[in-house]
Design an enzyme around this catalytic site. Structure first.
Site, PDB file in Angstrom:
ATOM      1  N   ASP A  11       0.857  -1.192   0.000  1.00 46.40           N
ATOM      2  CA  ASP A  11       0.000   0.000   0.000  1.00 46.40           C
ATOM      3  C   ASP A  11       0.892   1.242   0.000  1.00 46.40           C
ATOM      4  O   ASP A  11       1.649   1.467   0.945  1.00 46.40           O
ATOM      5  CB  ASP A  11      -0.881  -0.041   1.251  1.00 46.40           C
ATOM      6  CG  ASP A  11      -2.109   0.844   1.117  1.00 46.40           C
ATOM      7  OD1 ASP A  11      -3.124   0.527   1.737  1.00 46.40           O
ATOM      8  OD2 ASP A  11      -2.026   1.861   0.386  1.00 46.40           O
ATOM      9  N   ASP A 109      -2.865   2.542  -6.128  1.00 45.38           N
ATOM     10  CA  ASP A 109      -1.895   2.612  -5.027  1.00 45.38           C
ATOM     11  C   ASP A 109      -1.820   1.354  -4.175  1.00 45.38           C
ATOM     12  O   ASP A 109      -1.311   1.412  -3.066  1.00 45.38           O
ATOM     13  CB  ASP A 109      -2.193   3.830  -4.150  1.00 45.38           C
ATOM     14  CG  ASP A 109      -3.556   3.752  -3.498  1.00 45.38           C
ATOM     15  OD1 ASP A 109      -4.374   2.916  -3.924  1.00 45.38           O
ATOM     16  OD2 ASP A 109      -3.801   4.528  -2.562  1.00 45.38           O
ATOM     17  N   GLU A 110      -2.317   0.241  -4.690  1.00 43.68           N
ATOM     18  CA  GLU A 110      -2.161  -0.975  -3.898  1.00 43.68           C
ATOM     19  C   GLU A 110      -2.135  -2.216  -4.767  1.00 43.68           C
ATOM     20  O   GLU A 110      -2.633  -2.224  -5.896  1.00 43.68           O
ATOM     21  CB  GLU A 110      -3.245  -1.082  -2.824  1.00 43.68           C
ATOM     22  CG  GLU A 110      -4.648  -1.021  -3.338  1.00 43.68           C
ATOM     23  CD  GLU A 110      -5.658  -1.066  -2.190  1.00 43.68           C
ATOM     24  OE1 GLU A 110      -5.587  -1.975  -1.346  1.00 43.68           O
ATOM     25  OE2 GLU A 110      -6.519  -0.173  -2.159  1.00 43.68           O
TER      26      GLU A 110
END
Length: 346
Positions: A11, A109-110
């Site tokens: 993350d 974003d992950e």
DNA sequence: TCTGGGGTCCTAGGACCC
DNA sequence: TCTGGGGTCCTAGGACCC
């Protein structure tokens, strides 16, 4: 230590803000808010993210920019720039792909990673170093037996840390936490659970599945208990995600009241969605229209097309026909058009 | 705090058919 | 003429996530 399968959740820390600070290093240490076109006086615009310095003033993502401006007049407001985030995300994912692991991307974003190793913490640290070296971005890594555990673990790891949450320490870490700490239980369900006397993860884990099914349905009820026990999906899907559908919507800064005007906006949105479908090489099976009236009443109407198509004329006509089914006597603040795609090989 | 935009999945009720 | 029960499809809305 023995070799076995692990799930890691990577993350990126404060992703959007971090990308903006790389482009504007002079803003480091200052309260920065990103959202909309970056004009904090614009109504009906909210923050996409806020730096830690801005959060200290009570600003958070989802807050109207005008409210953020009142809370912190000296904050710097930047426009949202999705292509820049897309590009940064691609560099991060390319970095992850270089590792001998299974990779499942979950948005900008992950990502989840499936790995077979005897030292997941060492792998996590290697990933953090590689991401920092290649992109100047920092990430947190959660380690678990399944995606649910790994996802929550990365929350514990923030910022820039590593945390392991498995069935071994699940109860210790999670039992006293509120039910909305679980990934998939939000404010509404948590409140409903509290109404049944179930406030903590431990209480939910000990609840009767049949009782939960009565209140939340046969799939969801037992699923919530399953989450409270720390269980979850453990399969990392490496094939690219195939979108189920696509949509575009616009909130207007001033309400629309003229029906011709409304129809014109719906036609524009429908045409955009149709062009998107053509670009994505997908056929449309269902069209739906969303109308949000002031103050905030949202209604949707949809219909299935007789035959799947990508023809913009057909899709626009369908959207306009659906629009006719709305009662448009109240002022409109948002219009949207969504489509459902046919799934390949079905 | 007058509340964005883009997704996914589940549920419930009605229509329709056998 | 009245009525059963089940299965499937369609639609509207709710909840969650980033």
């Amino acid at each position: 230590m023995s070799t076995r399968d692990w799930i890691l959740h990577v993350d990126l820390d404060q992703f959007i803000a971090a990308v903006e600070l790389l482009r504007h290093p002079e803003l480091r240490g200052k309260p920065v808010v990103v959202g909309g076109s970056g004009d904090p006086t614009q109504p009906r615009t909210v923050a996409a993210t806020a730096t830690y310095e801005a959060r200290e003033h009570g600003i958070h993502s989802g807050m109207p920019l005008r409210t953020a401006l009142k809370r912190c007049p000296e904050a710097v407001f930047l426009p949202s720039d999705p292509p820049a985030y897309e590009a940064a995300s691609e560099r991060v994912m390319a970095t992850l792909r270089d590792f001998p692991v299974r990779l499942e991307i979950w948005g900008w974003d992950e990502a989840f990673i499936g790995a077979t190793t005897d030292d997941p913490e060492a792998l996590a640290a290697d990933i953090q170093h590689a991401v920092r070296a290649r992109t100047d971005l920092s990430c947190s890594v959660g380690i678990g037996d399944n995606k649910h555990q790994a996802k929550l673990a990365s929350g514990y790891a923030k910022p820039a840390g590593i945390y392991r949450l498995t069935s071994e320490n699940w109860a210790e870490a999670m039992n006293d936490r509120p039910t909305d700490a679980l990934w998939g239980i939000g404010a509404r369900i948590s409140k409903k659970l509290a109404g049944l006397g179930l406030h903590t993860v431990a209480q939910l884990a000990a609840a009767d599945p049949a009782h939960l099914a009565e209140h939340f349905g046969p799939t969801n009820g037992p699923w919530y208990r399953y989450l409270a026990l720390g269980k979850g999906e453990a399969e990392v899907v490496t094939t690219p995600w195939i979108a189920r559908g696509h949509s575009r919507e616009t909130t207007f800064q001033r309400d629309l009241t003229d029906k011709t005007d409304i129809a014109h906006h719906i036609a524009t949105l429908a045409d955009q969605v149709a062009q998107d479908a053509i670009e994505a090489d997908r056929e449309v099976t269902r069209v739906s229209v969303k109308v949000r009236f002031t103050p905030f009443l949202t209604r949707t109407r949809q219909s299935k097309l007789p035959v799947p198509t990508t023809d913009p004329g057909t899709i626009t006509e369908a959207a306009l026909t659906i629009l006719d089914r709305f009662d448009l006597t109240r002022p409109v603040r948002l219009l949207g058009v969504a489509v459902e795609y046919t799934l390949p090989q079905e």
